[in-house]
Design a protein around this motif. Structure first.
Motif, PDB file in Angstrom:
ATOM      1  N   ARG A 124      -1.987  -5.333  -6.787  1.00  0.00           N
ATOM      2  CA  ARG A 124      -3.064  -5.060  -5.831  1.00  0.00           C
ATOM      3  C   ARG A 124      -2.791  -3.845  -4.961  1.00  0.00           C
ATOM      4  NH1 ARG A 124      -3.575  -9.499  -8.057  1.00  0.00           N
ATOM      5  NH2 ARG A 124      -5.555 -10.651  -8.130  1.00  0.00           N
ATOM      6  N   GLY A 125      -1.914  -2.996  -5.423  1.00  0.00           N
ATOM      7  CA  GLY A 125      -1.730  -1.700  -4.793  1.00  0.00           C
ATOM      8  C   GLY A 125      -0.688  -1.624  -3.707  1.00  0.00           C
ATOM      9  N   PHE A 126       0.089  -2.666  -3.518  1.00  0.00           N
ATOM     10  CA  PHE A 126       1.166  -2.619  -2.535  1.00  0.00           C
ATOM     11  C   PHE A 126       2.395  -1.932  -3.143  1.00  0.00           C
ATOM     12  CE2 PHE A 126      -1.513  -5.910  -0.849  1.00  0.00           C
ATOM     13  CZ  PHE A 126      -1.341  -5.855   0.521  1.00  0.00           C
ATOM     14  N   GLU A 127       3.094  -1.162  -2.308  1.00  0.00           N
ATOM     15  CA  GLU A 127       4.292  -0.455  -2.748  1.00  0.00           C
ATOM     16  C   GLU A 127       5.474  -0.842  -1.858  1.00  0.00           C
ATOM     17  OE1 GLU A 127       4.558   1.404  -5.367  1.00  0.00           O
ATOM     18  OE2 GLU A 127       2.425   1.527  -5.895  1.00  0.00           O
ATOM     19  N   PRO A 128       6.673  -0.999  -2.439  1.00  0.00           N
ATOM     20  CA  PRO A 128       7.850  -1.326  -1.626  1.00  0.00           C
ATOM     21  C   PRO A 128       8.289  -0.136  -0.776  1.00  0.00           C
ATOM     22  CG  PRO A 128       8.474  -0.996  -3.929  1.00  0.00           C
ATOM     23  CD  PRO A 128       6.974  -0.944  -3.881  1.00  0.00           C
ATOM     24  N   VAL A 129       8.636  -0.422   0.491  1.00  0.00           N
ATOM     25  CA  VAL A 129       9.057   0.647   1.394  1.00  0.00           C
ATOM     26  C   VAL A 129      10.352   0.312   2.133  1.00  0.00           C
ATOM     27  CG1 VAL A 129       6.724   1.544   1.733  1.00  0.00           C
ATOM     28  CG2 VAL A 129       7.586  -0.231   3.275  1.00  0.00           C
ATOM     29  N   LEU A 264      11.198  -8.087   0.599  1.00  0.00           N
ATOM     30  CA  LEU A 264      10.808  -6.717   0.324  1.00  0.00           C
ATOM     31  C   LEU A 264       9.612  -6.356   1.197  1.00  0.00           C
ATOM     32  CD1 LEU A 264      11.527  -4.354  -1.621  1.00  0.00           C
ATOM     33  CD2 LEU A 264       9.672  -5.166  -3.094  1.00  0.00           C
ATOM     34  N   ILE A 265       9.742  -5.281   1.971  1.00  0.00           N
ATOM     35  CA  ILE A 265       8.623  -4.783   2.773  1.00  0.00           C
ATOM     36  C   ILE A 265       7.693  -4.013   1.840  1.00  0.00           C
ATOM     37  CG2 ILE A 265       7.930  -3.426   4.780  1.00  0.00           C
ATOM     38  CD1 ILE A 265      10.913  -3.551   5.657  1.00  0.00           C
ATOM     39  N   MET A 266       6.404  -4.392   1.847  1.00  0.00           N
ATOM     40  CA  MET A 266       5.444  -3.759   0.962  1.00  0.00           C
ATOM     41  C   MET A 266       4.220  -3.320   1.770  1.00  0.00           C
ATOM     42  SD  MET A 266       5.711  -6.224  -2.423  1.00  0.00           S
ATOM     43  CE  MET A 266       5.154  -4.922  -3.527  1.00  0.00           C
ATOM     44  N   VAL A 267       3.683  -2.156   1.419  1.00  0.00           N
ATOM     45  CA  VAL A 267       2.558  -1.575   2.153  1.00  0.00           C
ATOM     46  C   VAL A 267       1.479  -1.163   1.172  1.00  0.00           C
ATOM     47  CG1 VAL A 267       1.807   0.358   3.596  1.00  0.00           C
ATOM     48  CG2 VAL A 267       3.981  -0.778   4.066  1.00  0.00           C
ATOM     49  N   ARG A 268       0.242  -1.395   1.559  1.00  0.00           N
ATOM     50  CA  ARG A 268      -0.910  -0.877   0.835  1.00  0.00           C
ATOM     51  C   ARG A 268      -1.588   0.151   1.732  1.00  0.00           C
ATOM     52  NH1 ARG A 268      -6.159  -4.290  -1.408  1.00  0.00           N
ATOM     53  NH2 ARG A 268      -7.287  -2.513  -2.251  1.00  0.00           N
ATOM     54  N   GLY A 269      -1.518   1.409   1.338  1.00  0.00           N
ATOM     55  CA  GLY A 269      -2.038   2.490   2.155  1.00  0.00           C
ATOM     56  C   GLY A 269      -0.903   3.275   2.784  1.00  0.00           C
ATOM     57  N   THR A 270      -1.238   4.154   3.690  1.00  0.00           N
ATOM     58  CA  THR A 270      -0.257   5.013   4.352  1.00  0.00           C
ATOM     59  C   THR A 270      -0.005   4.513   5.763  1.00  0.00           C
ATOM     60  OG1 THR A 270      -1.007   6.930   3.083  1.00  0.00           O
ATOM     61  CG2 THR A 270       0.272   7.373   5.069  1.00  0.00           C
ATOM     62  N   MET A 271       1.242   4.215   6.056  1.00  0.00           N
ATOM     63  CA  MET A 271       1.586   3.704   7.382  1.00  0.00           C
ATOM     64  C   MET A 271       1.268   4.746   8.450  1.00  0.00           C
ATOM     65  SD  MET A 271       2.718   0.585   7.435  1.00  0.00           S
ATOM     66  CE  MET A 271       3.654   0.478   8.952  1.00  0.00           C
ATOM     67  N   PRO A 272       0.790   4.298   9.612  1.00  0.00           N
ATOM     68  CA  PRO A 272       0.513   5.233  10.699  1.00  0.00           C
ATOM     69  C   PRO A 272       1.807   5.850  11.221  1.00  0.00           C
ATOM     70  CG  PRO A 272       0.294   2.966  11.452  1.00  0.00           C
ATOM     71  CD  PRO A 272       0.461   2.911   9.959  1.00  0.00           C
ATOM     72  N   PRO A 273       1.730   7.030  11.870  1.00  0.00           N
ATOM     73  CA  PRO A 273       2.934   7.658  12.444  1.00  0.00           C
ATOM     74  C   PRO A 273       3.611   6.735  13.450  1.00  0.00           C
ATOM     75  CG  PRO A 273       1.081   9.185  12.448  1.00  0.00           C
ATOM     76  CD  PRO A 273       0.528   7.839  12.080  1.00  0.00           C
TER      77      PRO A 273
END
Length: 288
Positions: A124-129, A264-273
Motif C-alpha cells: 500500500r505504498g509504505f516505505e521503511p525509514v 520497522l518505521i514505515m512512511v507513506r508519502g514525504t515526511m514534513p521537515p
C-alpha cells in the motif's frame, strides 16, 4: 470447491466494518488481552480520545481493530491494528487498512510495523525509514535526577514552548495529543539559559510506566530528561521506545532496561521537515 467458496463469502458478509466507538472498548480490550498486548482499558480509551478508527464485528464481537491519529490536515499516524488469532489469514487486516487510508485521505502516514504486517504495508505504498527499539523492565536501581536549574517540573507557562518544540521535532501540530498527555502524566522541561529547550512526559500505561515523548536538541540532553523521569520510578516497570539512530539503546541496556523487541518505521508519502529538536522517545508506537 464452489460450496467452500460460497461458505467463505457468507462468512465474510457476516463481518461488519463499523466506526470505532466507546461501545467497542471492552471488546477491543479483550482482543488485546487475548493476543497478550499490554493495553489496559484506560489505554484504549486514551487512544480513542485522540484518534478514530474502525472495528470489524462478527455477531456483535470485536474481531479486529485499527486506528489513525490525525495531526493537522497533512500528517497522521496509524496503529492499534489487531486481528484476532481465529480471524487471521482472511484479508481482514487489508480491509481495515484500506478503510484507514480512505479516511486519512492525502495525509502523509507513519506507522511502526511488526514483521508480519510489513508485506501488507509495502503493497500500500509504505516505505521503511528506520527502526524502533522497545526497551522495558523493572527499574531496580536508583537514577539521580539532574539539578533543578537544568531540568524542572513543567509549568503552565511552558506550554507554548513545549508545543513549539514538539512541532519542530515531529513536523506536525500535535496539540490535542500533548494536552491529553500532560493531563495524564508528569512532565518536566530542560532549561538552557533560562529557556525551555526540551521536555519529557512519563505516565502510567500498559504494564507500568512509559517515559515519552522525549524531545530535546541532543542525545545528551535527552538523557538528562530521561534521568529526571526515571529518578521518580525506582522499583517500577518502565517502558521506553526509541529510534535506533538516537544511540540511546546501549545506555538503556546499561541501566537495566533491555531491548525486548523492535519495529520497522514505515512512511507513506514525504515526511514534513523536522529539527533541530528531535524525538528521542515515543509516547506510544501508535500515537508516536
Amino acid at each position: 470447491m464452489e460450496t467452500a467458496s460460497r461458505n467463505r463469502d457468507i462468512e465474510t458478509d457476516e463481518v461488519a466494518l463499523v466506526p470505532f466507538s466507546t461501545r467497542h472498548l471492552p471488546g477491543a480490550h479483550k482482543l488485546s488481552l487475548d493476543l497478550r498486548w499490554p493495553y489496559r482499558m484506560e489505554d484504549w480509551d486514551f487512544a480513542l480520545q485522540i484518534g478514530q478508527g474502525f472495528v470489524l464485528e462478527r455477531g456483535g464481537e470485536v474481531i479486529a481493530t485499527a486506528a489513525w491519529f490525525p495531526y493537522g490536515p497533512e500528517f497522521a499516524t496509524i496503529g492499534m491494528i489487531i486481528v484476532s488469532n481465529a480471524a487471521q489469514g482472511r484479508g481482514y487486516g487489508a480491509k481495515l487498512m484500506d478503510a484507514l487510508l480512505e479516511a486519512a485521505g492525502p495525509r502523509v502516514l507513519l506507522l511502526n510495523s511488526t514483521p508480519e504486517g510489513q508485506p501488507l504495508y509495502l503493497r500500500r505504498g509504505f516505505e521503511p525509514v528506520g527502526t524502533i527499539h522497545q526497551h522495558q523492565g523493572l527499574l531496580s536501581r536508583r537514577i539521580e535526577a539532574p539539578a533543578p536549574d537544568v531540568v524542572r517540573p513543567m509549568e503552565a507557562a511552558d506550554l507554548g514552548a513545549v508545543l513549539r518544540l514538539d512541532e519542530e521535532a515531529t513536523g506536525a501540530p500535535r496539540r490535542p495529543l500533548l494536552e491529553r498527555l500532560l493531563e495524564a502524566g508528569e512532565a518536566q522541561v530542560l532549561l538552557r539559559d533560562g529557556a525551555v529547550a526540551g521536555y519529557v512526559v512519563s505516565r502510567v500505561w500498559g504494564r507500568g510506566h512509559v517515559v515519552g515523548p522525549v524531545v530535546a536538541p541532543s542525545a545528551e540532553d535527552a538523557r538528562l530528561l530521561i534521568e529526571a523521569a526515571l529518578s521518580r520510578l525506582e522499583g517500577c516497570f518502565v517502558r521506553i521506545d526509541t529510534e535506533l539512530d538516537t544511540g540511546l539503546s546501549p545506555w538503556f541496556e546499561g541501566i537495566g532496561l533491555p531491548q525486548v523487541s523492535d519495529a520497522l518505521i514505515m512512511v507513506r508519502g514525504t515526511m514534513p521537515p523536522r529539527g533541530p529538536a528531535r524525538v528521542f522517545a515515543l509516547s506510544n508506537q501508535s500515537l508516536n
